[in-house]
Design a protein around this motif. Structure first.
Motif, PDB file in Angstrom:
ATOM      1  N   VAL A   1       0.825  -1.202   0.000  1.00 44.89           N
ATOM      2  CA  VAL A   1       0.000   0.000   0.000  1.00 44.89           C
ATOM      3  C   VAL A   1       0.859   1.252   0.000  1.00 44.89           C
ATOM      4  CG1 VAL A   1      -1.736   1.277   1.291  1.00 44.89           C
ATOM      5  CG2 VAL A   1      -1.855  -1.201   1.170  1.00 44.89           C
ATOM      6  N   VAL A   2       1.814   1.301   0.909  1.00 42.17           N
ATOM      7  CA  VAL A   2       2.626   2.496   1.100  1.00 42.17           C
ATOM      8  C   VAL A   2       4.047   2.059   1.413  1.00 42.17           C
ATOM      9  CG1 VAL A   2       2.887   4.570   2.505  1.00 42.17           C
ATOM     10  CG2 VAL A   2       0.629   3.695   2.035  1.00 42.17           C
ATOM     11  N   ASP A   3       5.009   2.870   1.057  1.00 42.30           N
ATOM     12  CA  ASP A   3       6.403   2.560   1.349  1.00 42.30           C
ATOM     13  C   ASP A   3       6.871   3.378   2.543  1.00 42.30           C
ATOM     14  OD1 ASP A   3       9.062   1.908   1.393  1.00 42.30           O
ATOM     15  OD2 ASP A   3       9.567   2.987  -0.447  1.00 42.30           O
ATOM     16  N   PHE A   4       6.884   2.744   3.704  1.00 43.00           N
ATOM     17  CA  PHE A   4       7.416   3.370   4.909  1.00 43.00           C
ATOM     18  C   PHE A   4       8.733   2.727   5.322  1.00 43.00           C
ATOM     19  CE2 PHE A   4       2.966   4.580   6.619  1.00 43.00           C
ATOM     20  CZ  PHE A   4       2.976   5.733   5.875  1.00 43.00           C
ATOM     21  N   TRP A   5       9.427   2.085   4.385  1.00 42.12           N
ATOM     22  CA  TRP A   5      10.674   1.424   4.746  1.00 42.12           C
ATOM     23  C   TRP A   5      11.678   2.478   5.195  1.00 42.12           C
ATOM     24  CZ3 TRP A   5      15.701   1.095   2.508  1.00 42.12           C
ATOM     25  CH2 TRP A   5      16.506   0.131   3.123  1.00 42.12           C
ATOM     26  N   LEU A   6      12.212   2.287   6.391  1.00 45.13           N
ATOM     27  CA  LEU A   6      13.104   3.278   6.989  1.00 45.13           C
ATOM     28  C   LEU A   6      14.549   2.812   7.087  1.00 45.13           C
ATOM     29  CD1 LEU A   6      10.769   4.413   9.893  1.00 45.13           C
ATOM     30  CD2 LEU A   6      11.171   5.584   7.736  1.00 45.13           C
ATOM     31  N   GLY A   7      14.839   1.602   6.645  1.00 43.00           N
ATOM     32  CA  GLY A   7      16.186   1.074   6.759  1.00 43.00           C
ATOM     33  C   GLY A   7      16.435   0.484   8.138  1.00 43.00           C
ATOM     34  N   GLN A   8      17.523  -0.243   8.267  1.00 41.48           N
ATOM     35  CA  GLN A   8      17.830  -0.938   9.516  1.00 41.48           C
ATOM     36  C   GLN A   8      18.099  -0.005  10.680  1.00 41.48           C
ATOM     37  OE1 GLN A   8      20.986  -3.622   8.542  1.00 41.48           O
ATOM     38  NE2 GLN A   8      19.617  -5.052   7.519  1.00 41.48           N
ATOM     39  N   GLU A   9      18.577   1.163  10.396  1.00 39.14           N
ATOM     40  CA  GLU A   9      18.900   2.115  11.457  1.00 39.14           C
ATOM     41  C   GLU A   9      17.665   2.547  12.250  1.00 39.14           C
ATOM     42  OE1 GLU A   9      20.642   6.640  11.866  1.00 39.14           O
ATOM     43  OE2 GLU A   9      21.099   5.501  10.066  1.00 39.14           O
ATOM     44  N   HIS A  10      16.499   2.440  11.639  1.00 40.78           N
ATOM     45  CA  HIS A  10      15.263   2.913  12.272  1.00 40.78           C
ATOM     46  C   HIS A  10      14.239   1.786  12.430  1.00 40.78           C
ATOM     47  CE1 HIS A  10      16.738   6.995  11.783  1.00 40.78           C
ATOM     48  NE2 HIS A  10      17.020   6.703  10.531  1.00 40.78           N
TER      49      HIS A  10
ATOM     50  N   ASP B   1      13.103   0.312  14.997  1.00 44.30           N
ATOM     51  CA  ASP B   1      12.131   0.540  16.060  1.00 44.30           C
ATOM     52  C   ASP B   1      10.930   1.332  15.556  1.00 44.30           C
ATOM     53  OD1 ASP B   1      13.904   2.742  15.723  1.00 44.30           O
ATOM     54  OD2 ASP B   1      13.362   3.521  17.693  1.00 44.30           O
ATOM     55  N   LEU B   2      11.182   2.362  14.790  1.00 43.10           N
ATOM     56  CA  LEU B   2      10.110   3.179  14.249  1.00 43.10           C
ATOM     57  C   LEU B   2       9.368   2.439  13.130  1.00 43.10           C
ATOM     58  CD1 LEU B   2       8.542   5.803  14.167  1.00 43.10           C
ATOM     59  CD2 LEU B   2      10.375   6.802  12.791  1.00 43.10           C
ATOM     60  N   ALA B   3      10.096   1.698  12.327  1.00 42.09           N
ATOM     61  CA  ALA B   3       9.474   0.925  11.248  1.00 42.09           C
ATOM     62  C   ALA B   3       8.481  -0.082  11.818  1.00 42.09           C
ATOM     63  CB  ALA B   3      10.533   0.220  10.409  1.00 42.09           C
ATOM     64  N   ASP B   4       8.849  -0.718  12.927  1.00 45.52           N
ATOM     65  CA  ASP B   4       7.930  -1.658  13.564  1.00 45.52           C
ATOM     66  C   ASP B   4       6.643  -0.964  13.982  1.00 45.52           C
ATOM     67  OD1 ASP B   4       9.703  -3.740  13.235  1.00 45.52           O
ATOM     68  OD2 ASP B   4      10.458  -3.654  15.295  1.00 45.52           O
ATOM     69  N   ARG B   5       6.740   0.229  14.518  1.00 52.32           N
ATOM     70  CA  ARG B   5       5.549   0.972  14.951  1.00 52.32           C
ATOM     71  C   ARG B   5       4.696   1.398  13.761  1.00 52.32           C
ATOM     72  NH1 ARG B   5       1.694   3.173  14.960  1.00 52.32           N
ATOM     73  NH2 ARG B   5       0.626   4.430  16.522  1.00 52.32           N
ATOM     74  N   LEU B   6       5.339   1.702  12.634  1.00 55.87           N
ATOM     75  CA  LEU B   6       4.597   2.150  11.464  1.00 55.87           C
ATOM     76  C   LEU B   6       3.803   1.029  10.795  1.00 55.87           C
ATOM     77  CD1 LEU B   6       7.074   4.735   9.913  1.00 55.87           C
ATOM     78  CD2 LEU B   6       4.979   5.185  11.205  1.00 55.87           C
TER      79      LEU B   6
ATOM     80  N   MET C   1       9.395  13.738  14.711  1.00 51.63           N
ATOM     81  CA  MET C   1      10.317  13.689  15.857  1.00 51.63           C
ATOM     82  C   MET C   1      11.644  13.046  15.450  1.00 51.63           C
ATOM     83  SD  MET C   1       7.809  12.718  19.028  1.00 51.63           S
ATOM     84  CE  MET C   1       9.198  12.122  19.988  1.00 51.63           C
ATOM     85  N   ARG C   2      11.582  11.957  14.701  1.00 50.31           N
ATOM     86  CA  ARG C   2      12.812  11.297  14.254  1.00 50.31           C
ATOM     87  C   ARG C   2      13.562  12.199  13.289  1.00 50.31           C
ATOM     88  NH1 ARG C   2      14.226   5.810  14.700  1.00 50.31           N
ATOM     89  NH2 ARG C   2      12.918   6.088  16.541  1.00 50.31           N
TER      90      ARG C   2
ATOM     91  N   VAL D   1      13.624  10.484   6.589  1.00 47.07           N
ATOM     92  CA  VAL D   1      14.203   9.823   7.765  1.00 47.07           C
ATOM     93  C   VAL D   1      15.183   8.751   7.317  1.00 47.07           C
ATOM     94  CG1 VAL D   1      13.686   8.252   9.683  1.00 47.07           C
ATOM     95  CG2 VAL D   1      12.294  10.315   9.346  1.00 47.07           C
ATOM     96  N   ARG D   2      14.768   7.931   6.364  1.00 52.07           N
ATOM     97  CA  ARG D   2      15.597   6.813   5.904  1.00 52.07           C
ATOM     98  C   ARG D   2      16.883   7.288   5.253  1.00 52.07           C
ATOM     99  NH1 ARG D   2      12.428   4.629   1.952  1.00 52.07           N
ATOM    100  NH2 ARG D   2      13.483   5.902   0.410  1.00 52.07           N
ATOM    101  N   ASP D   3      16.776   8.235   4.341  1.00 56.61           N
ATOM    102  CA  ASP D   3      17.918   8.622   3.518  1.00 56.61           C
ATOM    103  C   ASP D   3      18.617   9.877   3.992  1.00 56.61           C
ATOM    104  OD1 ASP D   3      17.267   6.446   1.941  1.00 56.61           O
ATOM    105  OD2 ASP D   3      16.145   7.633   0.493  1.00 56.61           O
ATOM    106  N   GLY D   4      18.077  10.526   5.036  1.00 59.33           N
ATOM    107  CA  GLY D   4      18.659  11.777   5.488  1.00 59.33           C
ATOM    108  C   GLY D   4      18.697  12.799   4.368  1.00 59.33           C
ATOM    109  N   LEU D   5      17.699  12.725   3.522  1.00 60.33           N
ATOM    110  CA  LEU D   5      17.675  13.562   2.328  1.00 60.33           C
ATOM    111  C   LEU D   5      17.584  15.034   2.672  1.00 60.33           C
ATOM    112  CD1 LEU D   5      15.118  11.596   0.147  1.00 60.33           C
ATOM    113  CD2 LEU D   5      17.575  11.713  -0.160  1.00 60.33           C
TER     114      LEU D   5
END
Length: 178
Positions: free
Chosen positions: A12-21, A23-28, A61-62, A147-151
């Motif tokens: 549905v949506v791409d909320f992949w945040l990478g391994q560094e995040h 904890d947040l990815a699990d919540r999303l 926040m992140r 958040v993922r890419d620090g863009l």
């Protein structure tokens, strides 16, 4: 039980945040479940507003490196002041270029509608979501990407492929029911 011929599943949506995040990815994943439930009209609009607000809060926040959340409007204003969320959502299923809010304006409007719904029993949640659901999703995807890419804060160029696929499957679902 809901039975569909030729059922197809899409991300549905791409909320992949990478391994560094992680904890947040699990919540999303809660947000993803809520979005999916809304697509099938399986959840109250007030619950969707609450979840979109929570996801935006966590991502902001992140993004801003905060451990405690100030008021939601302050989070949005900080990101806007830093150059983010100023992008117009003209490509996110609005009627016209003039009708499309910026990402920051959309989030502030989400806050207002959510508060009226939660504290005053307002019934505008469904109407707001009917008009702003896709813009909300694009905004959350953008924040997740940042958040993922620090863009650097930039506008997404196009609606994501996953969003286009969901729209097509959603239209097919309604056509099949007719």
């Amino acid at each position: 039980m809901l039975r569909k011929r030729n059922a197809t599943a899409y991300m549905v949506v791409d909320f992949w945040l990478g391994q560094e995040h992680d904890d947040l990815a699990d919540r999303l994943t809660v947000t993803l479940d809520t979005i999916s439930a809304w697509a099938f009209d399986d959840i109250a609009p007030e619950a969707v507003l609450e979840e979109l607000h929570t996801a935006a809060t966590l991502l902001l926040m992140r993004r801003l490196g905060l451990r405690r959340a100030p008021a939601f409007s302050e989070l949005v204003e900080r990101e806007v002041a830093a150059g983010g969320l100023n992008q117009g959502l003209w490509f996110a299923d609005y009627n016209s270029f003039d009708d499309a809010p910026t990402m920051g304006d959309l989030l502030l409007d989400l806050k207002t509608v959510r508060a009226r719904s939660k504290h005053q029993g307002s019934r505008e949640s469904r109407e707001w979501l009917d008009h702003n659901f896709w813009g909300s999703i694009v905004t959350l995807e953008y924040l997740a990407e940042c958040v993922r890419d620090g863009l650097p804060r930039r506008s997404p160029a196009f609606t994501s492929e996953s969003l286009a696929q969901l729209r097509a499957s959603h239209a097919a679902l309604y056509a099949e029911e007719a």
